[in-house]
Design an enzyme around this catalytic site. Structure first.
Site, PDB file in Angstrom:
ATOM      1  N   TYR A   1     -12.081  -6.893  10.138  1.00 45.58           N
ATOM      2  CA  TYR A   1     -12.941  -7.417   9.166  1.00 45.58           C
ATOM      3  C   TYR A   1     -12.296  -8.490   8.503  1.00 45.58           C
ATOM      4  O   TYR A   1     -10.980  -8.375   8.388  1.00 45.58           O
ATOM      5  CB  TYR A   1     -13.433  -6.409   8.129  1.00 45.58           C
ATOM      6  CG  TYR A   1     -14.314  -5.510   8.765  1.00 45.58           C
ATOM      7  CD1 TYR A   1     -15.317  -5.732   9.786  1.00 45.58           C
ATOM      8  CD2 TYR A   1     -14.425  -4.240   8.153  1.00 45.58           C
ATOM      9  CE1 TYR A   1     -16.190  -4.642  10.353  1.00 45.58           C
ATOM     10  CE2 TYR A   1     -15.381  -3.341   8.465  1.00 45.58           C
ATOM     11  CZ  TYR A   1     -16.281  -3.631   9.576  1.00 45.58           C
ATOM     12  OH  TYR A   1     -17.088  -2.333  10.004  1.00 45.58           O
TER      13      TYR A   1
ATOM     14  N   HIS B   1       2.563  -3.119   7.206  1.00 46.48           N
ATOM     15  CA  HIS B   1       1.486  -2.182   6.619  1.00 46.48           C
ATOM     16  C   HIS B   1       1.584  -0.842   7.855  1.00 46.48           C
ATOM     17  O   HIS B   1       1.824  -1.266   8.898  1.00 46.48           O
ATOM     18  CB  HIS B   1       0.032  -2.745   6.831  1.00 46.48           C
ATOM     19  CG  HIS B   1       0.014  -3.575   5.468  1.00 46.48           C
ATOM     20  ND1 HIS B   1      -0.535  -2.933   4.223  1.00 46.48           N
ATOM     21  CD2 HIS B   1       0.296  -4.696   4.949  1.00 46.48           C
ATOM     22  CE1 HIS B   1      -0.674  -4.075   3.290  1.00 46.48           C
ATOM     23  NE2 HIS B   1       0.069  -5.056   3.648  1.00 46.48           N
TER      24      HIS B   1
ATOM     25  N   ASN C   1      -3.091  -5.975  -2.227  1.00 46.25           N
ATOM     26  CA  ASN C   1      -3.315  -6.997  -1.240  1.00 46.25           C
ATOM     27  C   ASN C   1      -4.762  -7.451  -1.193  1.00 46.25           C
ATOM     28  O   ASN C   1      -5.314  -8.044  -0.101  1.00 46.25           O
ATOM     29  CB  ASN C   1      -3.027  -6.294   0.213  1.00 46.25           C
ATOM     30  CG  ASN C   1      -2.693  -7.227   1.510  1.00 46.25           C
ATOM     31  OD1 ASN C   1      -2.093  -8.288   1.180  1.00 46.25           O
ATOM     32  ND2 ASN C   1      -3.235  -6.839   2.782  1.00 46.25           N
TER      33      ASN C   1
ATOM     34  N   GLU D   1       0.609  -4.241  11.160  1.00 39.60           N
ATOM     35  CA  GLU D   1       0.103  -2.680  11.232  1.00 39.60           C
ATOM     36  C   GLU D   1       0.810  -2.304  11.922  1.00 39.60           C
ATOM     37  O   GLU D   1       0.737  -2.349  13.392  1.00 39.60           O
ATOM     38  CB  GLU D   1      -1.469  -2.899  11.264  1.00 39.60           C
ATOM     39  CG  GLU D   1      -2.422  -3.366  10.386  1.00 39.60           C
ATOM     40  CD  GLU D   1      -2.300  -2.789   9.004  1.00 39.60           C
ATOM     41  OE1 GLU D   1      -2.159  -1.665   8.893  1.00 39.60           O
ATOM     42  OE2 GLU D   1      -3.091  -3.392   8.136  1.00 39.60           O
TER      43      GLU D   1
ATOM     44  N   TYR E   1      -2.039   1.497   9.441  1.00 42.23           N
ATOM     45  CA  TYR E   1      -1.461   1.682  10.845  1.00 42.23           C
ATOM     46  C   TYR E   1      -2.539   1.023  11.620  1.00 42.23           C
ATOM     47  O   TYR E   1      -3.516   0.361  11.146  1.00 42.23           O
ATOM     48  CB  TYR E   1      -1.609   3.251  11.497  1.00 42.23           C
ATOM     49  CG  TYR E   1      -2.860   3.921  10.986  1.00 42.23           C
ATOM     50  CD1 TYR E   1      -3.468   4.426   9.775  1.00 42.23           C
ATOM     51  CD2 TYR E   1      -4.203   3.721  12.057  1.00 42.23           C
ATOM     52  CE1 TYR E   1      -4.391   4.940   9.453  1.00 42.23           C
ATOM     53  CE2 TYR E   1      -5.317   4.250  11.608  1.00 42.23           C
ATOM     54  CZ  TYR E   1      -5.537   4.998  10.379  1.00 42.23           C
ATOM     55  OH  TYR E   1      -6.887   5.416  10.132  1.00 42.23           O
TER      56      TYR E   1
ATOM     57  N   HIS F   1       0.892  -1.011  -0.055  1.00 42.02           N
ATOM     58  CA  HIS F   1      -0.022   0.118  -0.030  1.00 42.02           C
ATOM     59  C   HIS F   1       0.893   1.415   0.042  1.00 42.02           C
ATOM     60  O   HIS F   1       1.808   1.512   0.943  1.00 42.02           O
ATOM     61  CB  HIS F   1      -0.965   0.088   1.127  1.00 42.02           C
ATOM     62  CG  HIS F   1      -2.161  -1.152   1.201  1.00 42.02           C
ATOM     63  ND1 HIS F   1      -2.623  -1.715   2.182  1.00 42.02           N
ATOM     64  CD2 HIS F   1      -2.624  -1.691   0.029  1.00 42.02           C
ATOM     65  CE1 HIS F   1      -3.539  -2.522   1.881  1.00 42.02           C
ATOM     66  NE2 HIS F   1      -3.286  -2.681   0.427  1.00 42.02           N
TER      67      HIS F   1
ATOM     68  N   ARG G   1       0.805   4.484   0.529  1.00 44.54           N
ATOM     69  CA  ARG G   1       0.915   5.740   1.240  1.00 44.54           C
ATOM     70  C   ARG G   1       1.246   5.374   2.746  1.00 44.54           C
ATOM     71  O   ARG G   1       1.706   6.127   3.692  1.00 44.54           O
ATOM     72  CB  ARG G   1      -0.518   6.238   1.303  1.00 44.54           C
ATOM     73  CG  ARG G   1      -1.593   5.204   2.361  1.00 44.54           C
ATOM     74  CD  ARG G   1      -3.068   5.516   1.937  1.00 44.54           C
ATOM     75  NE  ARG G   1      -4.097   4.710   2.410  1.00 44.54           N
ATOM     76  CZ  ARG G   1      -5.406   4.831   2.225  1.00 44.54           C
ATOM     77  NH1 ARG G   1      -6.030   5.718   1.403  1.00 44.54           N
ATOM     78  NH2 ARG G   1      -6.113   3.877   3.152  1.00 44.54           N
ATOM     79  N   GLU G   2       1.562   4.200   3.045  1.00 45.63           N
ATOM     80  CA  GLU G   2       1.985   3.717   4.294  1.00 45.63           C
ATOM     81  C   GLU G   2       3.309   3.427   4.436  1.00 45.63           C
ATOM     82  O   GLU G   2       4.182   2.563   4.439  1.00 45.63           O
ATOM     83  CB  GLU G   2       1.396   2.118   4.577  1.00 45.63           C
ATOM     84  CG  GLU G   2      -0.190   2.064   4.355  1.00 45.63           C
ATOM     85  CD  GLU G   2      -0.883   0.688   4.345  1.00 45.63           C
ATOM     86  OE1 GLU G   2      -0.060  -0.129   4.665  1.00 45.63           O
ATOM     87  OE2 GLU G   2      -2.025   0.958   4.204  1.00 45.63           O
TER      88      GLU G   2
HETATM   89 ZN   LIG Z   1      -2.071  -1.618   4.248  1.00 47.25          ZN
END
Ligand SMILES: [Zn+2]
Length: 737
Positions: free
Chosen positions: A353, A301, A248, A374, A303, A172, A174-175
């Site tokens: 989830y 990842h 992902n 995370e 957060y 991802h 932006r992470e």
């Molecule tokens: Zn992520």
């Protein structure tokens, strides 16, 4: 193998942070949204709002939306609080903080987040500095033609039969912290190989494969002029108005299964046109298929501070769930050991989830133990982690990774699901839950699982079999000496093939100190502590709960408590309001612990605060706890804090609980406190002193002889704690005469 991946000239252009154009989100705001159920998320997505969480989840979450969407959300009874009215100035603010951090140089290379070329150059420099153990390699090529780079680290020699561990970041875009962490792991494994015998021995048997940036196109897009700081997916051209696939969600494990997936190209969880449609996931698959003995994997990842285990796509437990859980807990302990941060362990379904088509599930399906970690923070400010938190996040992640490496190196992993014992009460037996797992296909022999116990430094050790509860789950019964000696203990076990494991390793032992209760407040009577604001003593009335849960209607024990506003919520715009207990004379104490029952509701710390602090002889208040996230207790729970650094052997110790400060909106029911106690260790006894008179003499011999035979529970005469009053107890008296 050395591959030159960049020249220094390329880097010169990127020395100061660049940022996406700031007018992309003109008219948009950032909001904190209270999500009650999956339908709320769907409603907001349908409106066009953009979630900023890695996994959507109930509770507070950050979203980007227009003022109009925020209004519609409120009309739909979704509590929505705007936190940033101007996204452009928000991005400028973050750029400013980054520039200052980078210029300060604090943290060295980790002072600020780094772009794709900067990361590539650093990887190359690491490999160049230690080519015997590290080599950079090409994993594959992205949609836009960028090379995905990896680094392999292992001791010199034939690596064919070694175990393989994979760490990757940045599926991802932006992470950003999820890129810094894998680079830090690479750097510190290389460093550790030179001066840390444990890391050397890991790398003698393991090859560590690290790919910090799986999604270079998306990552660059979050930094580029004209790009998007909030971009999550890769940069596939979908031949329409929206680009990108959520990498992902593209893996071949219940692909497009409907849990947190979408077939809309504009969705942030777009699954792609087909399973493994993306060059980035294909490249990682090819890499993994080339790794023999692939045992574990972490996909980083941000957060939320979570350690997520398989399965993510179903509620059916994985057949090796006990092992996945034990390794998750070992990593949790590693993470916590550095800065005290909590990373919650569970399946995605347990804590968030379900999600289909994820990397962790795919690596688990091909035989490894796969995890999603995370990283920081728990909530606000989301993936825009302040640069000052890069190094601490990397440090704790490295300990988490070492815990993982220990787990797969040892024949048996021994862990304690409910933690270890701080104290034993003299004359009581304490149950300790012990988990013993053989991680890599072996199995333990439960008849060899033992605890070894002695009283005091020089007592004689007794060996007692652990009580086997099935699987790898055991109970140890740990007695406390009647005469107030500390209890020393350790564990061992063998696998069915005869491999031996001890905990702790080496020849160290665990200590549970004999405890002494120094102060106790049951709150049945008013302790008359000094109060400010709405702090008071009495029975709570179940009021409040505009957000979170309302107050309780009685104490954890008895009716009365100490609470902030016993009849409802705390106020908005509150300054800090304290209740102060003490001063207490704790002269002569060691290992001082504060324990109490808590029932607390408070908004996340970007807005509202609850804290505990302690003051000792130095006279300064030291914070020992403050809320790191929203807290919504719905029942009483016991909490303990180690206050030894401030309180041990201090003649004047005060403890205070603080409500506030709070912001302009969202009220919660605040603090309720009951059953406050202060305990400390004592080492009151003498080894060999059966009758606790402080002397080792003939009276002790006579006491033993008069009680000769089996002992049920804790017996004063059983000074070698083996549940038998026998010759070993006699010999210990004589040895300490
Ligand atoms: Zn992520």
């Amino acid at each position: 193998m050395i591959t030159t991946i960049l020249t220094a000239a390329t880097i010169l252009c990127t020395l100061s942070p660049s940022s996406p154009t700031t007018d992309r989100y003109k008219g948009w705001v950032m909001a904190n949204v209270e999500i009650a159920c999956p339908e709320d998320i769907q409603f907001l997505r349908d409106l066009g709002a953009k979630s900023l969480a890695c996994y959507d989840h109930p509770g507070q979450t950050q979203m980007l939306m227009t003022e109009k969407m925020a209004e519609k959300a409120r009309l739909h009874h979704i509590a929505t609080k705007v936190t940033e009215r101007d996204i452009a100035s928000y991005i400028k603010k973050i750029d400013q903080v980054r520039s200052e951090a980078r210029n300060s140089g604090v943290g060295g290379w980790y002072s600020d987040f780094k772009t794709w070329p900067e990361v590539n150059l650093h990887l190359q420099q690491l490999a160049n500095s230690d080519p015997d153990i590290a080599s950079v390699f090409e994993v594959g090529t992205s949609h836009e033609g960028r090379t995905i780079w990896g680094i392999k680290i292992t001791s010199p020699g034939d690596a064919t039969d070694r175990k393989r561990i994979l760490f990757n970041g940045c599926q991802h875009a932006r992470e950003w912290i999820a890129v810094m962490v894998p680079v830090y792991i690479a750097e510190h494994l290389i460093e550790g190989w030179k001066n840390n015998p444990e890391i050397q021995s890991f790398l003698d048997t393991t090859e560590v494969v690290i790919v910090p940036i799986v999604n270079p196109d998306g990552y660059e897009f979050t930094y580029a002029a004209g790009g998007d700081r909030f971009w999550r997916k890769n940069r596939r051209n979908n031949s329409g108005s929206c680009e990108g696939v959520d990498l992902n969600r593209n893996w071949d494990i219940d692909w497009n299964g409907g849990d947190s997936t979408s077939t809309s190209t504009c969705s942030d969880v777009y699954v792609g046109p087909s399973v493994f449609s993306e060059p980035e996931t294909q490249a990682m698959r090819t890499l993994i298929e080339s790794l023999p003995n692939f045992v574990t994997h972490i996909d980083f990842h941000s957060y939320s501070q979570l350690i997520l285990k398989a399965w993510g796509y179903t509620s059916t437990p994985h057949p090796d769930d006990e092992i996945l859980q034990a390794l998750g807990e070992a990593m949790h302990d590693g993470y916590q050991s550095v800065h005290g941060e909590q990373y919650t362990v569970g399946t995605p379904g347990d804590v968030l989830y379900y999600a289909d088509g994820t990397f962790q599930d795919w690596t688990t399906s091909v035989g490894a133990l796969g995890y999603t970690v995370e990283l920081r923070p728990t909530g606000s400010p989301g993936f825009d982690l302040p640069p000052s938190e890069i190094v601490p996040t990397c440090e704790e992640s490295f300990e988490g990774v070492l815990a993982m490496m220990r787990f797969v190196s040892n024949p048996v992993s021994i862990s304690f699901p409910n933690g270890l014992l701080q104290f034993v009460n003299p004359g009581e037996i304490h149950e300790l839950s012990v988990s013993m797992q053989s991680p890599l296909g072996g199995s333990i022999d439960p008849t060899t699982a033992n605890i070894h116990i002695r009283y005091g430094e020089t007592g004689t050790e007794a060996t007692i079999p652990l009580q086997h509860n099935g699987g790898g789950v055991f109970t140890a019964n740990i007695p406390g000496s009647l005469c107030g000696l500390s209890t020393k203990y350790w564990f061992d076990v063998e696998t069915t093939s005869g491999q031996y494991q001890r905990y702790p390793t080496g020849d160290t032992v665990l200590t549970a100190s004999a405890s002494q209760l120094i102060e106790e407040f049951t709150m049945d009577q008013n302790p008359n502590w000094s109060t400010e604001g709405l702090w008071s003593w009495g029975q709570p009335t179940g009021g409040g709960g505009q957000y979170g849960n309302s107050d309780p209607t009685s104490g954890a024990s008895g009716n009365n408590v100490i609470g902030y506003n016993l009849n409802g919520d705390y106020e908005n715009n509150l300054s800090e309001k304290h209740i102060v207990a003490g001063p207490f004379d704790l002269s002569g104490t060691q290992n001082t612990q504060l324990q109490f029952s808590r029932y607390l509701n408070v908004e996340q710390p970007a807005y509202d605060h609850a804290s505990i602090s302690v003051k000792g002889d130095v006279g300064l208040w030291q914070t020992i706890w403050t809320n790191q996230s929203e807290i919504t207790d719905s029942q009483w729970q016991t909490v303990s804090y180690d206050i030894s650094a401030v309180a041990d052997n201090a003649s004047s110790v005060s403890i205070r609980w603080t409500m506030g400060s709070t912001d302009t909106a969202w009220q919660y029911s605040g603090w309720n406190i009951d059953d406050v106690s202060i305990s400390a260790s004592v080492e009151a006894g003498v080894v060999g002193d059966v009758n606790c008179d402080g002397l080792v003499n003939v009276k002790d011999i006579l006491t033993i002889i008069s009680s000769w035979g089996p002992c049920e529970g804790v017996c004063a005469e059983d000074i070698v704690p083996d549940e038998n009053i026998n010759v070993s107890d006699l010999l210990l008296v004589i040895a300490n005469w």
